[in-house]
Scaffold this motif. Structure first.
Motif, mmCIF file in Angstrom:
data_model
loop_
_atom_site.group_PDB
_atom_site.id
_atom_site.type_symbol
_atom_site.label_atom_id
_atom_site.label_comp_id
_atom_site.label_asym_id
_atom_site.label_seq_id
_atom_site.Cartn_x
_atom_site.Cartn_y
_atom_site.Cartn_z
ATOM 1 N N ASP A 137 0.869 -1.308 -0.011
ATOM 2 C CA ASP A 137 0.031 0.196 0.037
ATOM 3 C C ASP A 137 0.771 1.295 0.010
ATOM 4 O O ASP A 137 0.689 2.272 0.816
ATOM 5 C CB ASP A 137 -0.770 0.053 1.296
ATOM 6 N N ALA A 138 1.822 1.247 -0.940
ATOM 7 C CA ALA A 138 2.890 2.373 -0.913
ATOM 8 C C ALA A 138 2.513 3.027 -2.431
ATOM 9 O O ALA A 138 3.713 4.067 -2.449
ATOM 10 C CB ALA A 138 4.143 1.671 -0.766
ATOM 11 N N SER A 139 1.681 3.162 -3.075
ATOM 12 C CA SER A 139 1.484 3.848 -4.053
ATOM 13 C C SER A 139 1.686 5.351 -3.910
ATOM 14 O O SER A 139 2.279 6.031 -4.832
ATOM 15 C CB SER A 139 0.346 3.452 -5.021
ATOM 16 N N GLY A 140 1.241 5.641 -2.780
ATOM 17 C CA GLY A 140 1.169 7.283 -2.591
ATOM 18 C C GLY A 140 2.416 7.706 -2.174
ATOM 19 O O GLY A 140 2.775 8.925 -2.685
ATOM 20 N N LYS A 141 3.327 7.110 -1.513
ATOM 21 C CA LYS A 141 4.675 7.456 -1.242
ATOM 22 C C LYS A 141 5.866 7.542 -2.546
ATOM 23 O O LYS A 141 6.538 8.258 -2.919
ATOM 24 C CB LYS A 141 5.097 6.467 -0.330
ATOM 25 N N LEU A 142 5.321 6.047 -3.297
ATOM 26 C CA LEU A 142 5.873 6.364 -4.964
ATOM 27 C C LEU A 142 5.510 7.630 -5.502
ATOM 28 O O LEU A 142 6.587 8.030 -6.119
ATOM 29 C CB LEU A 142 5.422 5.023 -5.533
ATOM 30 N N LEU A 143 4.498 7.854 -5.571
ATOM 31 C CA LEU A 143 4.095 8.948 -6.340
ATOM 32 C C LEU A 143 4.810 10.322 -5.883
ATOM 33 O O LEU A 143 5.382 11.105 -6.689
ATOM 34 C CB LEU A 143 2.614 9.473 -6.458
ATOM 35 N N ALA A 144 4.867 10.492 -4.530
ATOM 36 C CA ALA A 144 5.611 11.555 -3.851
ATOM 37 C C ALA A 144 6.989 11.589 -4.247
ATOM 38 O O ALA A 144 7.626 12.734 -4.576
ATOM 39 C CB ALA A 144 5.381 11.615 -2.487
ATOM 40 N N LEU A 145 7.683 10.392 -4.252
ATOM 41 C CA LEU A 145 9.157 10.288 -4.472
ATOM 42 C C LEU A 145 9.465 10.441 -5.941
ATOM 43 O O LEU A 145 10.120 11.223 -6.311
ATOM 44 C CB LEU A 145 9.464 8.820 -4.089
ATOM 45 N N ALA A 146 8.704 9.958 -6.979
ATOM 46 C CA ALA A 146 8.853 10.124 -8.232
ATOM 47 C C ALA A 146 8.865 11.595 -8.761
ATOM 48 O O ALA A 146 9.359 12.112 -9.314
ATOM 49 C CB ALA A 146 7.764 9.477 -9.040
ATOM 50 N N GLU A 147 7.853 12.419 -8.027
ATOM 51 C CA GLU A 147 7.738 13.824 -8.221
ATOM 52 C C GLU A 147 8.819 14.583 -7.778
ATOM 53 O O GLU A 147 9.302 15.497 -8.364
ATOM 54 C CB GLU A 147 6.187 14.176 -7.676
ATOM 55 N N LYS A 148 9.027 14.258 -6.675
ATOM 56 C CA LYS A 148 10.357 15.005 -5.822
ATOM 57 C C LYS A 148 11.617 14.495 -6.798
ATOM 58 O O LYS A 148 12.481 15.670 -7.047
ATOM 59 C CB LYS A 148 10.482 14.333 -4.680
ATOM 60 N N LEU A 149 11.784 13.719 -7.258
ATOM 61 C CA LEU A 149 13.159 13.357 -7.982
ATOM 62 C C LEU A 149 12.759 13.693 -9.739
ATOM 63 O O LEU A 149 13.807 13.561 -10.366
ATOM 64 C CB LEU A 149 13.354 11.787 -8.150
ATOM 65 N N ARG A 150 11.572 14.008 -9.859
ATOM 66 C CA ARG A 150 11.161 13.935 -11.429
ATOM 67 C C ARG A 150 11.872 12.780 -12.106
ATOM 68 O O ARG A 150 12.220 12.724 -13.246
ATOM 69 C CB ARG A 150 12.037 15.193 -11.870
ATOM 70 N N ALA A 151 11.505 11.645 -11.647
ATOM 71 C CA ALA A 151 11.905 10.234 -12.145
ATOM 72 C C ALA A 151 10.714 9.465 -12.845
ATOM 73 O O ALA A 151 9.852 9.235 -12.418
ATOM 74 C CB ALA A 151 12.400 9.279 -11.112
ATOM 75 N N PRO A 152 10.748 9.092 -14.270
ATOM 76 C CA PRO A 152 9.876 8.413 -14.906
ATOM 77 C C PRO A 152 9.879 7.252 -14.241
ATOM 78 O O PRO A 152 10.571 6.627 -13.726
ATOM 79 C CB PRO A 152 10.508 8.213 -16.340
ATOM 80 N N VAL A 153 8.429 6.650 -14.292
ATOM 81 C CA VAL A 153 8.260 5.366 -13.447
ATOM 82 C C VAL A 153 7.440 4.547 -14.488
ATOM 83 O O VAL A 153 6.612 4.651 -15.354
ATOM 84 C CB VAL A 153 7.165 5.608 -12.333
ATOM 85 N N VAL A 154 7.866 3.091 -14.463
ATOM 86 C CA VAL A 154 7.342 2.058 -15.137
ATOM 87 C C VAL A 154 6.762 1.129 -14.440
ATOM 88 O O VAL A 154 7.459 0.905 -13.456
ATOM 89 C CB VAL A 154 8.099 1.464 -16.463
#
Length: 561
Positions: free
Chosen positions: A242-259
């Motif tokens: 149940d970590a999708s919210g944390k993943l979104l926050a980290l990706a946006e903070k790093l500006r890292a594309p996600v697959v």
């Protein structure tokens, strides 16, 4: 330091009296259901058998809801889905020998997908344990050995006093990350014998947490903060924790594309500017990930499907967060962090520096544009239209369960799940027959929303008997059966490999008439009317079947340049 004054929880007078005077007529089976209820279980799945009758007799004296299926493997798939949807350990009650062994494919899928299933099987009487010499019905020389290579832990009970602790230990194992199936077996005579033990109330089975080591997350945060081209692969571990919210926050903070991997679908918003979606069987996606100077892999072992059939050859550093120790750095060298995805992502969120990268979203659009061009060149409008019709008909938030069929393979890459923990398939272990019984388990877990199951005609025949289960329990599941006359994906594989298929063509029933014989409404549809017919079925409470006669083709994957 002495421990002479450690606090002791003393029972009240009422508790002492209840313990000293347990109600009469209880058996070892009652200890099983009391323990499950004390742990918080409300629903159990299974199938009775001669050696397990003590448990099923006790069920009628309990408040536990029983959902009985028609075959043990299907009951296991239902429990698997219940565990995925609720995050709770799903009890699965089985008999000995053949009944137990019939659950193995479902437990393998639960293990591959980290679904918490608590399988409780009967055993031959205590005198026959470990011998295989007594000639008991269903006897195996070592029943538990058949499960040790599949489940997380095995627990064999020999006395009634062991029942609460064994089940509590199994429950804790199932829910400690990585989640997974566990096995408890209890002899027939232990289940049937009268017990004078106190009623089981609230056994302690708090799952263990798995936090990351801070020195490792510090290094990972430094690598990611200073990366020029970071990227993220999000696997099923993100969904399970149940970590999708944390993943979104980290990706946006790093500006890292996600697959997202096929097991991790929904872990990241499909239409987000940083979303590479799930096109893993595509060389353009593989090239992009290989070009990352720091690749964060969360909750994935980068196995066969997630690595584009092991053609992925990273050129940068990999940081891998994985709760399953056996998968950590199993395919690629990495900075391996053995941890729960949720806790590790939180640690990274607290320590990474914010990056600016105005070109990141443009690079994502470029990759997805190349993917669309490649698919558009393959004359696959029918397949894309069918998948789009399913997406439009399925209400947002409703879960879907996909069997191993061509439309499911399309869904792995091309279906927008519109939320975490909504799209599920059997791609972990890859067994047929998963979709419909799993959907029944999900409907039992959350009766407030309709559930979709998708199967081919070959896979549907594995679980067709569960139409009776759906009707008996009035479960709100719509079953889409794509009827292409056989094992469609195997037909394609064999044609590609040998020029002609063999053993793939099937005689099928009239699925609509068969469904109606179970009292389940059925309709035959077409690609043009699929959306309307499917939406109507999903909006009508109770089970239903929609049959789509169609021969679909897979898109051609690109493994190599």
């Amino acid at each position: 330091m002495t421990r002479d004054h450690d606090p002791v929880l003393r029972p009240t007078a009422a508790q002492t009296s209840a313990a000293l005077h347990p109600p009469p007529g209880r058996t070892g089976g009652d200890l099983v259901v009391e323990t499950l209820a004390g742990l918080g279980a409300t629903t159990v799945f299974g199938l009775p058998g001669q050696h397990a009758l003590g448990v099923f007799d006790a069920l009628r004296r309990s408040d536990l809801r029983y959902v009985g299926l028609r075959m043990e493997n299907n009951a296991g798939f239902a429990a698997d889905a219940y565990g995925r949807i609720t995050g709770e350990a799903a009890p699965l009650l089985l008999s000995t020998g053949p009944g137990a062994l019939m659950s193995l494919p479902a437990l393998q899928e639960a293990a591959a997908a980290s679904a918490p299933v608590l399988a409780i099987s009967s055993q031959v009487p205590v005198a026959g344990l470990g011998g295989g010499r007594h000639g008991y019905l269903h006897e195996l020389p070592d029943q538990a050995a058949s499960f040790r290579g599949v489940v997380k832990s095995v627990h064999t009970v020999r006395t009634q006093s062991q029942i609460p602790s064994a089940i509590a230990a199994a429950w804790k194992s199932a829910l400690s990350v990585p989640h997974g199936p566990v096995w408890v077996e209890i002899p027939q005579d232990v289940l049937l014998a009268e017990t004078h033990l106190p009623v089981v109330t609230a056994p302690d089975a708090t799952p263990d947490e798995l936090p990351p080591r801070p020195e490792l997350t510090a290094v990972a945060a430094d690598l990611l903060s200073n990366a020029a081209r970071p990227a993220i692969v999000a696997g099923g571990g993100v969904v399970r924790s149940d970590a999708s919210g944390k993943l979104l926050a980290l990706a946006e903070k790093l500006r890292a594309p996600v697959v997202t991997t096929f097991g991790g679908k929904g872990a990241f918003p499909w239409e987000h500017p940083l979303s590479l979606q799930s096109w893993l069987e595509d060389r353009h996606t593989t090239d992009f990930l290989e070009d990352a100077d720091v690749l964060l892999v969360v909750g994935s072992g980068l196995g066969e499907l997630s690595s584009n059939y092991h053609t992925f050859q990273p050129r940068g550093r990999i940081v891998q967060i994985e709760a399953d120790l056996g998968k950590l750095e199993s395919n690629h060298p990495a900075l391996g962090i053995h941890a729960d995805a949720r806790l590790a992502l939180q640690a990274l969120l607290e320590t990474v520096s914010e990056r600016t990268d105005p070109a990141a979203a443009g690079r994502v659009r470029e990759v997805l544009g190349k993917v669309r061009e490649r698919i558009a060149s393959q004359d696959l409008a029918l397949e894309q239209d069918v998948l789009a019709s399913v997406r439009r008909a399925l209400p947002d938030g409703s879960p879907s369960f996909w069997d191993m069929t061509i439309l499911a393979y399309w869904a792995w890459s091309a279906f927008d799940p519109r939320g975490a923990n909504t799209l599920h398939s059997a791609q972990g272990a890859g067994g047929l027959g998963y979709g419909f019984p799993a959907a029944l388990g999900a409907a039992a877990a959350d009766p407030g929303r309709p559930v979709l199951a998708v199967s081919g005609d070959g896979g549907a025949l594995y679980s067709i008997a569960e139409l009776a289960t759906a009707r008996q329990h009035d479960l709100d599941v719509t079953w889409l059966i794509v009827d292409d006359g056989g094992y469609g994906i195997l037909r394609e594989y064999m044609t590609d490999a040998f020029g002609t298929p063999a053993a793939t063509e099937l005689t099928r029933p009239d699925f609509v008439a068969l469904a109606e014989s179970f009292g389940v409404p059925g309709v035959r549809t077409s690609p043009e009317t699929l959306e309307e017919d499917l939406a109507k079925a999903l909006a009508t409470p109770g089970p239903s079947v929609v049959v789509l006669p169609a021969v679909l083709r897979m898109f051609a994957p690109t493994h190599r340049r």
